[in-house]
Design a protein around this motif. Structure first.
Motif, mmCIF file in Angstrom:
data_model
loop_
_atom_site.group_PDB
_atom_site.id
_atom_site.type_symbol
_atom_site.label_atom_id
_atom_site.label_comp_id
_atom_site.label_asym_id
_atom_site.label_seq_id
_atom_site.Cartn_x
_atom_site.Cartn_y
_atom_site.Cartn_z
ATOM 1 N N MET A 1 0.793 -1.321 0.007
ATOM 2 C CA MET A 1 -0.202 -0.059 -0.019
ATOM 3 C C MET A 1 0.800 1.277 -0.027
ATOM 4 S SD MET A 1 -3.126 0.944 -0.122
ATOM 5 C CE MET A 1 -4.026 2.308 0.524
ATOM 6 N N GLU A 2 1.963 1.146 0.935
ATOM 7 C CA GLU A 2 2.775 2.496 0.922
ATOM 8 C C GLU A 2 3.509 2.866 -0.464
ATOM 9 O OE1 GLU A 2 2.988 0.118 3.135
ATOM 10 O OE2 GLU A 2 2.310 0.940 5.054
ATOM 11 N N ASN A 3 3.920 1.725 -0.902
ATOM 12 C CA ASN A 3 4.743 1.945 -2.165
ATOM 13 C C ASN A 3 3.572 2.402 -3.214
ATOM 14 O OD1 ASN A 3 6.549 0.407 -1.159
ATOM 15 N ND2 ASN A 3 6.711 -1.347 -2.406
ATOM 16 N N GLN A 4 2.441 2.081 -3.419
ATOM 17 C CA GLN A 4 1.615 2.717 -4.444
ATOM 18 C C GLN A 4 1.207 4.193 -4.073
ATOM 19 O OE1 GLN A 4 -1.715 -0.006 -3.730
ATOM 20 N NE2 GLN A 4 -1.378 -0.856 -5.970
ATOM 21 N N GLU A 5 1.185 4.498 -2.740
ATOM 22 C CA GLU A 5 0.871 5.868 -2.472
ATOM 23 C C GLU A 5 2.052 6.764 -2.775
ATOM 24 O OE1 GLU A 5 -0.865 6.518 1.586
ATOM 25 O OE2 GLU A 5 -1.257 4.453 1.765
ATOM 26 N N LEU A 6 3.103 6.352 -2.394
ATOM 27 C CA LEU A 6 4.509 7.045 -2.826
ATOM 28 C C LEU A 6 4.472 7.527 -4.220
ATOM 29 C CD1 LEU A 6 7.012 5.425 -0.283
ATOM 30 C CD2 LEU A 6 6.160 7.602 -0.103
ATOM 31 N N ARG A 7 4.208 6.384 -4.915
ATOM 32 C CA ARG A 7 4.396 6.330 -6.528
ATOM 33 C C ARG A 7 3.365 7.377 -6.974
ATOM 34 N NH1 ARG A 7 5.242 0.606 -6.546
ATOM 35 N NH2 ARG A 7 7.569 0.051 -6.801
ATOM 36 N N PRO A 16 13.460 4.565 3.733
ATOM 37 C CA PRO A 16 13.090 5.613 4.878
ATOM 38 C C PRO A 16 11.485 6.259 4.680
ATOM 39 C CG PRO A 16 15.377 6.276 4.210
ATOM 40 C CD PRO A 16 14.811 5.174 3.007
ATOM 41 N N ARG A 17 11.361 6.474 3.288
ATOM 42 C CA ARG A 17 10.202 7.023 3.115
ATOM 43 C C ARG A 17 8.875 5.945 3.245
ATOM 44 N NH1 ARG A 17 11.357 9.539 -2.843
ATOM 45 N NH2 ARG A 17 12.330 11.677 -2.032
ATOM 46 N N VAL A 18 9.051 4.657 3.145
ATOM 47 C CA VAL A 18 8.364 3.560 3.500
ATOM 48 C C VAL A 18 8.004 3.727 4.756
ATOM 49 C CG1 VAL A 18 7.745 1.332 3.556
ATOM 50 C CG2 VAL A 18 8.528 2.227 1.189
ATOM 51 N N LYS A 19 9.287 3.504 5.563
ATOM 52 C CA LYS A 19 9.121 3.550 7.089
ATOM 53 C C LYS A 19 8.398 4.497 7.757
ATOM 54 C CE LYS A 19 13.067 0.359 7.550
ATOM 55 N NZ LYS A 19 14.536 0.172 8.100
ATOM 56 N N ILE A 20 8.586 5.650 7.347
ATOM 57 C CA ILE A 20 8.036 6.931 7.739
ATOM 58 C C ILE A 20 6.599 6.787 7.338
ATOM 59 C CG2 ILE A 20 7.917 9.653 7.806
ATOM 60 C CD1 ILE A 20 10.942 9.419 7.605
ATOM 61 N N ASP A 46 14.519 0.987 13.436
ATOM 62 C CA ASP A 46 15.062 1.426 12.343
ATOM 63 C C ASP A 46 16.048 2.573 12.389
ATOM 64 O OD1 ASP A 46 13.111 -0.185 10.778
ATOM 65 O OD2 ASP A 46 11.415 0.924 11.323
ATOM 66 N N ASP A 47 16.990 2.492 11.384
ATOM 67 C CA ASP A 47 18.112 3.367 11.271
ATOM 68 C C ASP A 47 17.805 4.427 10.457
ATOM 69 O OD1 ASP A 47 20.580 4.694 12.011
ATOM 70 O OD2 ASP A 47 21.868 3.381 10.770
ATOM 71 N N VAL A 48 16.909 5.575 10.963
ATOM 72 C CA VAL A 48 16.735 6.599 10.025
ATOM 73 C C VAL A 48 17.109 7.851 10.776
ATOM 74 C CG1 VAL A 48 14.760 7.804 8.732
ATOM 75 C CG2 VAL A 48 15.038 5.302 8.653
ATOM 76 N N GLY A 49 18.079 8.840 10.306
ATOM 77 C CA GLY A 49 18.480 9.905 11.124
ATOM 78 C C GLY A 49 17.218 11.157 11.153
ATOM 79 N N LEU A 50 17.332 12.072 12.220
ATOM 80 C CA LEU A 50 16.241 12.972 12.468
ATOM 81 C C LEU A 50 16.188 14.153 11.367
ATOM 82 C CD1 LEU A 50 14.168 14.127 14.223
ATOM 83 C CD2 LEU A 50 16.041 15.453 15.209
#
Length: 134
Positions: A1-7, A16-20, A46-50
């Motif tokens: 679902m997230e992938n479709q929304e991003l595209r 990082p976009r999918v995780k957020i 999850d290793d995503v910086g601020l």
């Protein structure tokens, strides 16, 4: 679902976009600051910086995936853009944000604009409240 929304929003699918996006979609609180998202990512290991969180949220805002609100003195919170209009109440004691919809308020705002010769295009109503003393 997230992938479709991003595209659909014209954004490249990155981890990082999918995780957020997953954090925003699964959160109990619909209004999260960048720091809230960052803390949730840390808790999920999850290793995503601020800085990345801020950058991605800004990209999401530009793409129309999220709406940014500045309720209390410039503190930004983000919520997923779900398409339906609602207004907000912010508790001055707890910071809790309550969403509400009131058709009478909507009608009155439209009437006020028309009486002044305007068409209402958009609005943002925030009520600052505190619990009633018993």
């Amino acid at each position: 679902m997230e992938n479709q929304e991003l595209r659909k929003a014209g954004l490249k699918v990155t981890l990082p976009r999918v995780k957020i996006l997953q954090i925003l979609e699964s959160a109990d609180d619909r209004h999260m600051s960048a720091e809230d998202v960052y803390k949730a990512l840390i808790e999920a290991d999850d290793d995503v910086g601020l800085a990345t969180v801020y950058r991605v949220l800004t990209q999401f805002e530009s793409a129309g995936l999220v709406v940014r609100h500045n309720f209390d003195g410039g503190h930004s919170v983000f919520e997923l853009s779900r398409g339906e209009h609602h207004d907000h109440m912010v508790c001055m004691e707890t910071g809790k944000i309550v969403e509400f919809t009131n058709h009478e308020i909507e009608r009155i705002q439209k009437d006020i604009a028309e009486k002044h010769g305007y068409e209402l295009v958009d609005h943002n109503l925030v009520l600052y409240v505190r619990p009633k003393k018993k």
